[in-house]
Design a protein around this motif. Structure first.
Motif, PDB file in Angstrom:
ATOM      1  N   HIS A 101     123.319 -11.760   2.909  1.00  0.00           N
ATOM      2  CA  HIS A 101     123.763 -10.850   1.844  1.00  0.00           C
ATOM      3  C   HIS A 101     123.801 -11.565   0.503  1.00  0.00           C
ATOM      4  CE1 HIS A 101     126.824  -9.094  -0.841  1.00  0.00           C
ATOM      5  NE2 HIS A 101     126.309  -7.937  -0.464  1.00  0.00           N
ATOM      6  N   TRP A 102     124.439 -12.754   0.473  1.00  0.00           N
ATOM      7  CA  TRP A 102     124.625 -13.431  -0.826  1.00  0.00           C
ATOM      8  C   TRP A 102     123.337 -14.094  -1.303  1.00  0.00           C
ATOM      9  CZ3 TRP A 102     128.305 -11.452  -3.440  1.00  0.00           C
ATOM     10  CH2 TRP A 102     129.438 -10.963  -2.796  1.00  0.00           C
ATOM     11  N   LEU A 103     122.550 -14.630  -0.350  1.00  0.00           N
ATOM     12  CA  LEU A 103     121.268 -15.228  -0.743  1.00  0.00           C
ATOM     13  C   LEU A 103     120.350 -14.140  -1.323  1.00  0.00           C
ATOM     14  CD1 LEU A 103     119.338 -17.648  -0.731  1.00  0.00           C
ATOM     15  CD2 LEU A 103     118.737 -17.097   1.636  1.00  0.00           C
ATOM     16  N   LEU A 104     120.280 -13.000  -0.613  1.00  0.00           N
ATOM     17  CA  LEU A 104     119.417 -11.910  -1.087  1.00  0.00           C
ATOM     18  C   LEU A 104     119.946 -11.291  -2.372  1.00  0.00           C
ATOM     19  CD1 LEU A 104     118.362 -10.444   2.331  1.00  0.00           C
ATOM     20  CD2 LEU A 104     116.787 -10.937   0.458  1.00  0.00           C
ATOM     21  N   ALA A 105     121.280 -11.253  -2.522  1.00  0.00           N
ATOM     22  CA  ALA A 105     121.832 -10.715  -3.782  1.00  0.00           C
ATOM     23  C   ALA A 105     121.272 -11.531  -4.947  1.00  0.00           C
ATOM     24  CB  ALA A 105     123.359 -10.764  -3.759  1.00  0.00           C
ATOM     25  N   LEU A 106     121.291 -12.881  -4.804  1.00  0.00           N
ATOM     26  CA  LEU A 106     120.764 -13.748  -5.872  1.00  0.00           C
ATOM     27  C   LEU A 106     119.273 -13.508  -6.093  1.00  0.00           C
ATOM     28  CD1 LEU A 106     122.414 -17.247  -5.237  1.00  0.00           C
ATOM     29  CD2 LEU A 106     122.762 -15.694  -7.164  1.00  0.00           C
ATOM     30  N   LEU A 107     118.515 -13.505  -4.980  1.00  0.00           N
ATOM     31  CA  LEU A 107     117.053 -13.374  -5.094  1.00  0.00           C
ATOM     32  C   LEU A 107     116.649 -12.022  -5.687  1.00  0.00           C
ATOM     33  CD1 LEU A 107     115.841 -14.905  -1.676  1.00  0.00           C
ATOM     34  CD2 LEU A 107     115.662 -15.921  -3.959  1.00  0.00           C
ATOM     35  N   ILE A 108     117.316 -10.953  -5.239  1.00  0.00           N
ATOM     36  CA  ILE A 108     116.926  -9.604  -5.697  1.00  0.00           C
ATOM     37  C   ILE A 108     117.297  -9.409  -7.167  1.00  0.00           C
ATOM     38  CG2 ILE A 108     117.408  -7.137  -5.406  1.00  0.00           C
ATOM     39  CD1 ILE A 108     117.642  -7.744  -2.355  1.00  0.00           C
TER      40      ILE A 108
END
Ligand code: HEM
Ligand code: HEM
Length: 175
Positions: free
Chosen positions: A12-19
């Motif tokens: 969730h947090w990794l993808l939040a940053l990437l997106i």
């Protein structure tokens, strides 16, 4: 069950940053470069690789989300809003997949792989003339608005309702 699975939390947090980074870079760094500028090819390469990484991680995340136990739905006291929250979470997945899908459609229609990855030296297509370009821009705008609403909702839970919602999407004892 008081928290999401730690793998889902990490994703969730990794993808939040990437997106969020992909949305900002796409809008403010990629879109303004004209097709005639050679720098556009480098920017597209990073953008397309980033999009592929996001797609892979979202697929893993979807499998983990469907296969692991998660906390009961958060209750905000109004059943219609609870339903909207559930729909919004699935819409976040859907919009990311739609964004990557329209990006891939643009890449295929515009013959991007040999230009961007094969160094063919052919000119880039005019993206605004490709049909999926408008869809890609629309999905990007819709996702950005939904993410802003999602962040506002998380802070409303945390700061107004004091229900510790953000800790459900963090690491720790799950029961
Ligand atoms: C989650 C992944 C992605 C995000 C968040 C994203 C975001 C964006 C954004 C915000 C723009 C500018 C849109 C605008 O300002 O109206 C853009 C343009 C573009 N994207 Fe993506 N994109 C993603 C994935 C992809 C993928 C996988 C591809 C190709 C395989 C791709 C290809 C393109 C192309 C060709 C443009 C047009 C550039 C231009 O018109 O100058 N995108 N993207
Ligand atoms: C700083 C930004 C963000 C904050 C503060 C945040 C906060 C949260 C919190 C607290 C939850 C748990 C909700 C619950 O327990 O019911 C959650 C879940 C969720 N968030 Fe975010 N989020 C952020 C960014 C994003 C982004 C960019 C996405 C884009 C895909 C996203 C997608 C989701 C989804 C789909 C869920 C439901 C759980 C799942 O199915 O994975 N979040 N978020």
């Amino acid at each position: 069950m008081t928290r999401y699975h730690p793998v889902l939390v990490t994703l969730h947090w990794l993808l939040a940053l990437l997106i969020i980074a992909a949305l900002l870079i796409g809008n403010f760094a990629l879109d303004p470069i004209p097709e005639s500028d050679p720098a556009k090819i480098d920017a597209l390469r990073s953008h397309m690789i980033g999009g592929a990484v996001i797609l892979l991680l979202m697929l893993v995340r979807l499998v983990v989300r469907l296969r692991t136990e998660h906390p009961p739905e958060a209750d905000i006291g109004i059943s219609a809003l609870n339903r909207i929250a559930r729909l919004a979470h699935w819409a976040l997945y859907l919009l990311v997949f739609a964004l990557v899908g329209s990006g891939i459609a643009m890449s295929v229609l515009g013959g991007l792989p040999p230009i961007v990855f094969g160094g063919s030296g052919d000119p880039l297509p005019v993206f605004d003339e490709l049909a999926p370009r408008a869809a890609h821009g629309f999905f990007a705008a819709a996702l950005a608005i939904l993410i802003l609403g999602h962040i506002a909702a998380a802070f409303y839970h945390e700061l107004v309702r004091h229900d510790g919602l953000i800790s459900r999407m963090w690491f720790g004892k799950r029961s």
